[in-house]
Design a protein around this motif. Structure first.
Motif, PDB file in Angstrom:
ATOM      1  N   UNK A  82       0.826  -1.208   0.000  1.00  0.00           N
ATOM      2  CA  UNK A  82       0.000   0.000   0.000  1.00  0.00           C
ATOM      3  C   UNK A  82       0.864   1.263   0.000  1.00  0.00           C
ATOM      4  N   UNK A  83       0.231   2.356  -0.347  1.00  0.00           N
ATOM      5  CA  UNK A  83       0.785   3.690  -0.124  1.00  0.00           C
ATOM      6  C   UNK A  83       0.377   4.101   1.290  1.00  0.00           C
ATOM      7  N   UNK A  84       1.356   4.368   2.146  1.00  0.00           N
ATOM      8  CA  UNK A  84       1.040   4.656   3.547  1.00  0.00           C
ATOM      9  C   UNK A  84       0.218   5.924   3.724  1.00  0.00           C
ATOM     10  N   UNK A  85       0.177   6.781   2.698  1.00  0.00           N
ATOM     11  CA  UNK A  85      -0.606   8.017   2.797  1.00  0.00           C
ATOM     12  C   UNK A  85      -2.021   7.852   2.265  1.00  0.00           C
ATOM     13  N   UNK A  86      -2.341   6.656   1.693  1.00  0.00           N
ATOM     14  CA  UNK A  86      -3.679   6.395   1.166  1.00  0.00           C
ATOM     15  C   UNK A  86      -4.014   4.934   1.419  1.00  0.00           C
ATOM     16  N   UNK A  87      -4.349   4.609   2.644  1.00  0.00           N
ATOM     17  CA  UNK A  87      -4.664   3.218   2.981  1.00  0.00           C
ATOM     18  C   UNK A  87      -5.975   2.815   2.301  1.00  0.00           C
ATOM     19  N   UNK A  88      -5.991   1.680   1.609  1.00  0.00           N
ATOM     20  CA  UNK A  88      -7.196   1.259   0.871  1.00  0.00           C
ATOM     21  C   UNK A  88      -8.219   0.581   1.772  1.00  0.00           C
ATOM     22  N   UNK A  89      -8.644   1.288   2.798  1.00  0.00           N
ATOM     23  CA  UNK A  89      -9.592   0.746   3.764  1.00  0.00           C
ATOM     24  C   UNK A  89     -10.704   1.765   3.996  1.00  0.00           C
ATOM     25  N   UNK A  90     -11.923   1.294   4.265  1.00  0.00           N
ATOM     26  CA  UNK A  90     -13.017   2.239   4.551  1.00  0.00           C
ATOM     27  C   UNK A  90     -12.788   2.984   5.864  1.00  0.00           C
ATOM     28  N   UNK A  91     -13.446   4.110   6.024  1.00  0.00           N
ATOM     29  CA  UNK A  91     -13.389   4.867   7.268  1.00  0.00           C
ATOM     30  C   UNK A  91     -13.929   4.018   8.428  1.00  0.00           C
ATOM     31  N   UNK A  92     -13.258   4.129   9.585  1.00  0.00           N
ATOM     32  CA  UNK A  92     -13.710   3.504  10.831  1.00  0.00           C
ATOM     33  C   UNK A  92     -13.944   2.003  10.672  1.00  0.00           C
ATOM     34  N   UNK A  93     -13.049   1.335   9.943  1.00  0.00           N
ATOM     35  CA  UNK A  93     -13.226  -0.092   9.659  1.00  0.00           C
ATOM     36  C   UNK A  93     -12.366  -1.004  10.526  1.00  0.00           C
ATOM     37  N   UNK A  94     -11.411  -0.446  11.311  1.00  0.00           N
ATOM     38  CA  UNK A  94     -10.499  -1.258  12.110  1.00  0.00           C
ATOM     39  C   UNK A  94     -10.643  -0.938  13.600  1.00  0.00           C
ATOM     40  N   UNK A  95     -10.614  -1.993  14.423  1.00  0.00           N
ATOM     41  CA  UNK A  95     -10.733  -1.812  15.871  1.00  0.00           C
ATOM     42  C   UNK A  95      -9.373  -1.745  16.563  1.00  0.00           C
ATOM     43  N   UNK A  96      -8.365  -2.386  15.994  1.00  0.00           N
ATOM     44  CA  UNK A  96      -7.006  -2.377  16.537  1.00  0.00           C
ATOM     45  C   UNK A  96      -6.021  -2.189  15.383  1.00  0.00           C
ATOM     46  N   UNK A  97      -5.046  -1.310  15.583  1.00  0.00           N
ATOM     47  CA  UNK A  97      -3.991  -1.092  14.590  1.00  0.00           C
ATOM     48  C   UNK A  97      -2.651  -1.228  15.298  1.00  0.00           C
ATOM     49  N   UNK A 109       5.195  11.029   8.445  1.00  0.00           N
ATOM     50  CA  UNK A 109       4.718  10.477   9.715  1.00  0.00           C
ATOM     51  C   UNK A 109       3.316  10.977  10.062  1.00  0.00           C
ATOM     52  N   UNK A 110       3.078  12.269   9.902  1.00  0.00           N
ATOM     53  CA  UNK A 110       1.752  12.802  10.221  1.00  0.00           C
ATOM     54  C   UNK A 110       0.714  12.310   9.214  1.00  0.00           C
ATOM     55  N   UNK A 111       1.114  12.185   7.942  1.00  0.00           N
ATOM     56  CA  UNK A 111       0.190  11.646   6.944  1.00  0.00           C
ATOM     57  C   UNK A 111      -0.199  10.213   7.253  1.00  0.00           C
ATOM     58  N   UNK A 112       0.763   9.409   7.686  1.00  0.00           N
ATOM     59  CA  UNK A 112       0.484   8.025   8.062  1.00  0.00           C
ATOM     60  C   UNK A 112      -0.453   7.961   9.259  1.00  0.00           C
ATOM     61  N   UNK A 113      -0.190   8.769  10.280  1.00  0.00           N
ATOM     62  CA  UNK A 113      -1.034   8.754  11.471  1.00  0.00           C
ATOM     63  C   UNK A 113      -2.444   9.264  11.174  1.00  0.00           C
ATOM     64  N   UNK A 114      -2.572  10.223  10.271  1.00  0.00           N
ATOM     65  CA  UNK A 114      -3.913  10.695   9.917  1.00  0.00           C
ATOM     66  C   UNK A 114      -4.697   9.615   9.174  1.00  0.00           C
ATOM     67  N   UNK A 115      -4.002   8.798   8.364  1.00  0.00           N
ATOM     68  CA  UNK A 115      -4.676   7.687   7.708  1.00  0.00           C
ATOM     69  C   UNK A 115      -5.132   6.644   8.732  1.00  0.00           C
ATOM     70  N   UNK A 116      -4.287   6.393   9.722  1.00  0.00           N
ATOM     71  CA  UNK A 116      -4.676   5.461  10.780  1.00  0.00           C
ATOM     72  C   UNK A 116      -5.875   6.015  11.545  1.00  0.00           C
ATOM     73  N   UNK A 117      -5.861   7.324  11.824  1.00  0.00           N
ATOM     74  CA  UNK A 117      -6.988   7.963  12.510  1.00  0.00           C
ATOM     75  C   UNK A 117      -8.272   7.759  11.703  1.00  0.00           C
ATOM     76  N   UNK A 118      -8.162   7.850  10.393  1.00  0.00           N
ATOM     77  CA  UNK A 118      -9.354   7.723   9.536  1.00  0.00           C
ATOM     78  C   UNK A 118      -9.939   6.313   9.581  1.00  0.00           C
ATOM     79  N   UNK A 119      -9.081   5.289   9.514  1.00  0.00           N
ATOM     80  CA  UNK A 119      -9.593   3.921   9.423  1.00  0.00           C
ATOM     81  C   UNK A 119      -9.907   3.323  10.794  1.00  0.00           C
ATOM     82  N   UNK A 120      -9.477   3.983  11.878  1.00  0.00           N
ATOM     83  CA  UNK A 120      -9.709   3.446  13.217  1.00  0.00           C
ATOM     84  C   UNK A 120     -11.126   3.777  13.682  1.00  0.00           C
TER      85      UNK A 120
END
Length: 253
Positions: A82-97, A109-120
Protein backbone atom coordinates in the motif's frame (compact mmCIF):
# COMPACT_ATOMS: atom_id res chain seq x y z
CA UNK A 1 15.53 -1.90 5.53
CA UNK A 2 13.43 -3.69 2.93
CA UNK A 3 11.18 -6.67 3.50
CA UNK A 4 13.96 -9.19 2.77
CA UNK A 5 16.25 -7.65 5.42
CA UNK A 6 13.41 -7.66 7.94
CA UNK A 7 12.53 -11.28 7.19
CA UNK A 8 16.16 -12.33 7.57
CA UNK A 9 16.50 -10.48 10.89
CA UNK A 10 13.51 -12.29 12.40
CA UNK A 11 14.98 -15.58 11.19
CA UNK A 12 18.14 -15.06 13.27
CA UNK A 13 18.42 -15.92 16.99
CA UNK A 14 18.54 -12.23 17.94
CA UNK A 15 15.41 -11.53 15.91
CA UNK A 16 13.54 -14.43 17.49
CA UNK A 17 14.45 -13.11 20.95
CA UNK A 18 13.22 -9.62 20.02
CA UNK A 19 10.00 -11.05 18.59
CA UNK A 20 9.34 -13.11 21.70
CA UNK A 21 9.71 -10.28 24.19
CA UNK A 22 7.83 -7.66 22.15
CA UNK A 23 5.02 -10.12 21.35
CA UNK A 24 4.59 -10.85 25.08
CA UNK A 25 4.00 -7.16 25.75
CA UNK A 26 1.59 -6.84 22.82
CA UNK A 27 -0.50 -9.72 24.13
CA UNK A 28 -0.51 -8.20 27.62
CA UNK A 29 -1.83 -4.90 26.25
CA UNK A 30 -4.40 -6.59 23.98
CA UNK A 31 -5.35 -9.84 25.74
CA UNK A 32 -8.74 -10.22 24.05
CA UNK A 33 -9.42 -9.40 20.38
CA UNK A 34 -12.46 -11.63 19.84
CA UNK A 35 -14.85 -10.10 17.32
CA UNK A 36 -12.44 -7.27 16.43
CA UNK A 37 -10.77 -6.26 13.17
CA UNK A 38 -6.98 -6.11 13.59
CA UNK A 39 -4.64 -4.31 11.18
CA UNK A 40 -0.84 -4.63 11.20
CA UNK A 41 1.07 -1.81 9.49
CA UNK A 42 4.74 -1.69 8.52
CA UNK A 43 6.35 -5.09 9.13
CA UNK A 44 3.99 -6.26 11.85
CA UNK A 45 3.43 -9.84 10.65
CA UNK A 46 5.80 -11.40 13.26
CA UNK A 47 3.39 -10.10 15.91
CA UNK A 48 0.04 -10.83 14.22
CA UNK A 49 0.04 -14.63 14.45
CA UNK A 50 -1.59 -14.76 17.93
CA UNK A 51 -4.57 -12.79 16.59
CA UNK A 52 -5.33 -15.08 13.63
CA UNK A 53 -8.31 -17.24 14.49
CA UNK A 54 -9.23 -15.07 17.47
CA UNK A 55 -9.97 -11.72 15.82
CA UNK A 56 -12.83 -11.32 13.37
CA UNK A 57 -10.35 -10.24 10.70
CA UNK A 58 -6.54 -9.92 10.70
CA UNK A 59 -4.62 -8.28 7.84
CA UNK A 60 -1.11 -6.89 7.32
CA UNK A 61 -0.34 -3.91 5.08
CA UNK A 62 3.24 -3.04 4.12
CA UNK A 63 4.43 0.29 2.65
CA UNK A 64 5.54 0.37 -0.97
CA UNK A 65 9.06 1.59 -0.08
CA UNK A 66 9.59 -1.49 2.06
CA UNK A 67 8.07 -4.16 -0.16
CA UNK A 68 5.67 -6.97 0.64
CA UNK A 69 5.87 -10.70 1.31
CA UNK A 70 3.21 -13.36 1.60
CA UNK A 71 1.93 -14.06 5.09
CA UNK A 72 1.14 -16.54 6.46
CA UNK A 73 3.35 -18.98 4.58
CA UNK A 74 0.50 -21.48 4.26
CA UNK A 75 -3.10 -20.73 3.46
CA UNK A 76 -4.79 -17.56 2.28
CA UNK A 77 -2.54 -14.51 1.91
CA UNK A 78 -3.42 -11.77 4.42
CA UNK A 79 -0.91 -9.10 3.35
CA UNK A 80 -0.93 -6.31 0.78
CA UNK A 81 1.30 -3.54 -0.60
CA UNK A 82 0.00 0.00 0.00
CA UNK A 83 0.78 3.69 -0.12
CA UNK A 84 1.04 4.66 3.55
CA UNK A 85 -0.61 8.02 2.80
CA UNK A 86 -3.68 6.39 1.17
CA UNK A 87 -4.66 3.22 2.98
CA UNK A 88 -7.20 1.26 0.87
CA UNK A 89 -9.59 0.75 3.76
CA UNK A 90 -13.02 2.24 4.55
CA UNK A 91 -13.39 4.87 7.27
CA UNK A 92 -13.71 3.50 10.83
CA UNK A 93 -13.23 -0.09 9.66
CA UNK A 94 -10.50 -1.26 12.11
CA UNK A 95 -10.73 -1.81 15.87
CA UNK A 96 -7.01 -2.38 16.54
CA UNK A 97 -3.99 -1.09 14.59
CA UNK A 98 -0.48 -2.38 15.35
CA UNK A 99 2.32 -0.25 13.85
CA UNK A 100 5.78 -1.89 13.87
CA UNK A 101 8.79 -0.95 11.70
CA UNK A 102 6.65 1.74 10.13
CA UNK A 103 6.63 5.10 11.89
CA UNK A 104 10.41 5.48 12.31
CA UNK A 105 11.01 4.85 8.58
CA UNK A 106 8.05 6.84 7.23
CA UNK A 107 8.64 9.88 5.03
CA UNK A 108 5.23 11.27 6.05
CA UNK A 109 4.72 10.48 9.72
CA UNK A 110 1.75 12.80 10.22
CA UNK A 111 0.19 11.65 6.94
CA UNK A 112 0.48 8.02 8.06
CA UNK A 113 -1.03 8.75 11.47
CA UNK A 114 -3.91 10.70 9.92
CA UNK A 115 -4.68 7.69 7.71
CA UNK A 116 -4.68 5.46 10.78
CA UNK A 117 -6.99 7.96 12.51
CA UNK A 118 -9.35 7.72 9.54
CA UNK A 119 -9.59 3.92 9.42
CA UNK A 120 -9.71 3.45 13.22
CA UNK A 121 -13.19 2.96 14.64
CA UNK A 122 -14.47 5.09 17.54
CA UNK A 123 -13.18 3.42 20.68
CA UNK A 124 -10.44 1.67 18.68
CA UNK A 125 -6.82 1.43 19.80
CA UNK A 126 -3.50 2.13 18.10
CA UNK A 127 -0.34 0.41 19.40
CA UNK A 128 3.01 1.75 18.16
CA UNK A 129 6.39 0.07 18.63
CA UNK A 130 9.34 2.41 17.97
CA UNK A 131 13.08 2.40 18.78
CA UNK A 132 13.96 4.14 22.03
CA UNK A 133 16.35 7.05 21.50
CA UNK A 134 18.16 6.20 24.76
CA UNK A 135 18.50 2.47 24.12
CA UNK A 136 21.35 0.41 22.66
CA UNK A 137 19.17 -1.06 19.93
CA UNK A 138 18.79 2.34 18.22
CA UNK A 139 22.60 2.51 17.89
CA UNK A 140 23.05 -0.93 16.33
CA UNK A 141 22.46 -0.87 12.55
CA UNK A 142 22.57 -4.66 12.34
CA UNK A 143 18.97 -4.66 13.60
CA UNK A 144 15.87 -2.95 12.11
CA UNK A 145 15.59 -0.86 15.27
CA UNK A 146 18.87 0.85 14.35
CA UNK A 147 17.36 2.36 11.18
CA UNK A 148 15.11 5.38 10.79
CA UNK A 149 14.25 7.92 13.48
CA UNK A 150 14.29 6.76 17.11
CA UNK A 151 11.95 8.47 19.57
CA UNK A 152 11.88 9.60 23.16
CA UNK A 153 8.67 9.33 25.13
CA UNK A 154 8.04 13.07 24.90
CA UNK A 155 8.62 13.11 21.13
CA UNK A 156 6.15 10.33 20.41
CA UNK A 157 3.62 11.97 22.75
CA UNK A 158 3.84 15.26 20.89
CA UNK A 159 3.54 13.56 17.48
CA UNK A 160 0.47 11.63 18.59
CA UNK A 161 -1.26 14.69 20.01
CA UNK A 162 -0.60 16.67 16.84
CA UNK A 163 -2.22 13.80 14.91
CA UNK A 164 -5.35 13.75 17.14
CA UNK A 165 -4.44 10.76 19.32
CA UNK A 166 -4.27 10.53 23.11
CA UNK A 167 -1.61 8.20 24.65
CA UNK A 168 -3.28 5.88 27.16
CA UNK A 169 -0.74 3.19 28.08
CA UNK A 170 3.02 2.71 27.93
CA UNK A 171 5.28 -0.36 27.88
CA UNK A 172 8.96 -1.04 27.23
CA UNK A 173 10.88 -4.07 25.99
CA UNK A 174 14.30 -5.30 24.79
CA UNK A 175 16.88 -4.82 27.53
CA UNK A 176 19.22 -7.56 26.35
CA UNK A 177 22.17 -6.07 24.39
CA UNK A 178 21.59 -6.39 20.60
CA UNK A 179 24.32 -8.92 19.78
CA UNK A 180 24.11 -12.42 18.31
CA UNK A 181 26.04 -14.03 21.14
CA UNK A 182 24.27 -17.20 22.22
CA UNK A 183 25.26 -17.14 25.93
CA UNK A 184 23.90 -13.58 26.06
CA UNK A 185 20.67 -14.50 24.30
CA UNK A 186 20.05 -17.43 26.61
CA UNK A 187 19.90 -14.97 29.50
CA UNK A 188 17.54 -12.56 27.68
CA UNK A 189 14.65 -13.21 30.09
CA UNK A 190 16.85 -12.25 33.05
CA UNK A 191 17.88 -9.07 31.22
CA UNK A 192 14.20 -8.22 30.66
CA UNK A 193 13.28 -8.66 34.31
CA UNK A 194 16.26 -6.65 35.54
CA UNK A 195 15.72 -3.91 32.97
CA UNK A 196 12.09 -3.34 33.91
CA UNK A 197 13.06 -2.93 37.54
CA UNK A 198 16.39 -1.07 37.28
CA UNK A 199 16.67 0.92 34.05
CA UNK A 200 13.30 1.14 32.21
CA UNK A 201 14.35 4.36 30.45
CA UNK A 202 17.03 2.47 28.49
CA UNK A 203 14.84 -0.16 26.84
CA UNK A 204 15.38 -1.06 23.20
CA UNK A 205 11.85 -0.10 22.18
CA UNK A 206 9.02 2.08 23.45
CA UNK A 207 5.46 0.81 23.09
CA UNK A 208 2.58 3.26 23.35
CA UNK A 209 -1.13 2.59 23.07
CA UNK A 210 -3.29 5.51 21.96
CA UNK A 211 -6.94 6.31 21.30
CA UNK A 212 -8.31 8.64 18.64
CA UNK A 213 -9.72 12.01 19.66
CA UNK A 214 -13.12 11.93 18.01
CA UNK A 215 -14.03 15.55 18.76
CA UNK A 216 -10.65 17.07 17.92
CA UNK A 217 -10.64 19.66 15.16
CA UNK A 218 -7.83 21.03 13.08
CA UNK A 219 -7.43 24.72 14.02
CA UNK A 220 -7.60 27.35 11.33
CA UNK A 221 -4.19 28.94 10.63
CA UNK A 222 -3.73 32.36 12.22
CA UNK A 223 -3.25 34.08 8.85
CA UNK A 224 -6.58 32.72 7.60
CA UNK A 225 -8.31 33.71 10.84
CA UNK A 226 -7.09 37.30 10.47
CA UNK A 227 -8.21 37.51 6.86
CA UNK A 228 -11.64 36.18 7.78
CA UNK A 229 -11.96 38.78 10.53
CA UNK A 230 -10.99 41.61 8.21
CA UNK A 231 -13.55 40.52 5.69
CA UNK A 232 -16.22 40.28 8.36
CA UNK A 233 -15.74 43.72 9.88
CA UNK A 234 -14.73 45.75 6.81
CA UNK A 235 -17.49 48.35 6.14
CA UNK A 236 -19.18 48.31 2.78
CA UNK A 237 -19.06 51.56 0.76
CA UNK A 238 -22.32 53.53 0.65
CA UNK A 239 -23.70 53.67 -2.88
CA UNK A 240 -23.43 57.15 -4.41
CA UNK A 241 -26.79 58.90 -4.99
CA UNK A 242 -28.04 58.79 -8.54
CA UNK A 243 -27.71 62.15 -10.40
CA UNK A 244 -30.89 64.24 -10.61
CA UNK A 245 -32.71 63.87 -13.87
CA UNK A 246 -33.65 67.10 -15.70
CA UNK A 247 -37.38 67.63 -16.27
CA UNK A 248 -38.06 68.80 -19.82
CA UNK A 249 -41.10 70.98 -20.55
CA UNK A 250 -43.83 69.26 -22.49
CA UNK A 251 -45.20 70.70 -25.74
CA UNK A 252 -47.65 73.52 -25.12
CA UNK A 253 -46.23 74.49 -21.72
Amino acid sequence: MDVIDLRDFYGRPLGRVAQHHIARRVEQIWPDVRGLNVLGLGFATPYLAPFVGKAERTIGLMPARQGVMQWPANGKCLTGLVDERELPLPDESMDRVLLVHGLEASESKRGLLRQIWRVLAPGGRLLIVVPNRRGLWARREATPFGHGQPFSRSQITQLLRESMFSPSDWEVALFVPPFDWRPLLRSASAWERAGHMLWPRFSGVIMVEATKQIYAATPLPASRKMKSRVRAIAPLPTPAPAPARAVLPEDGD
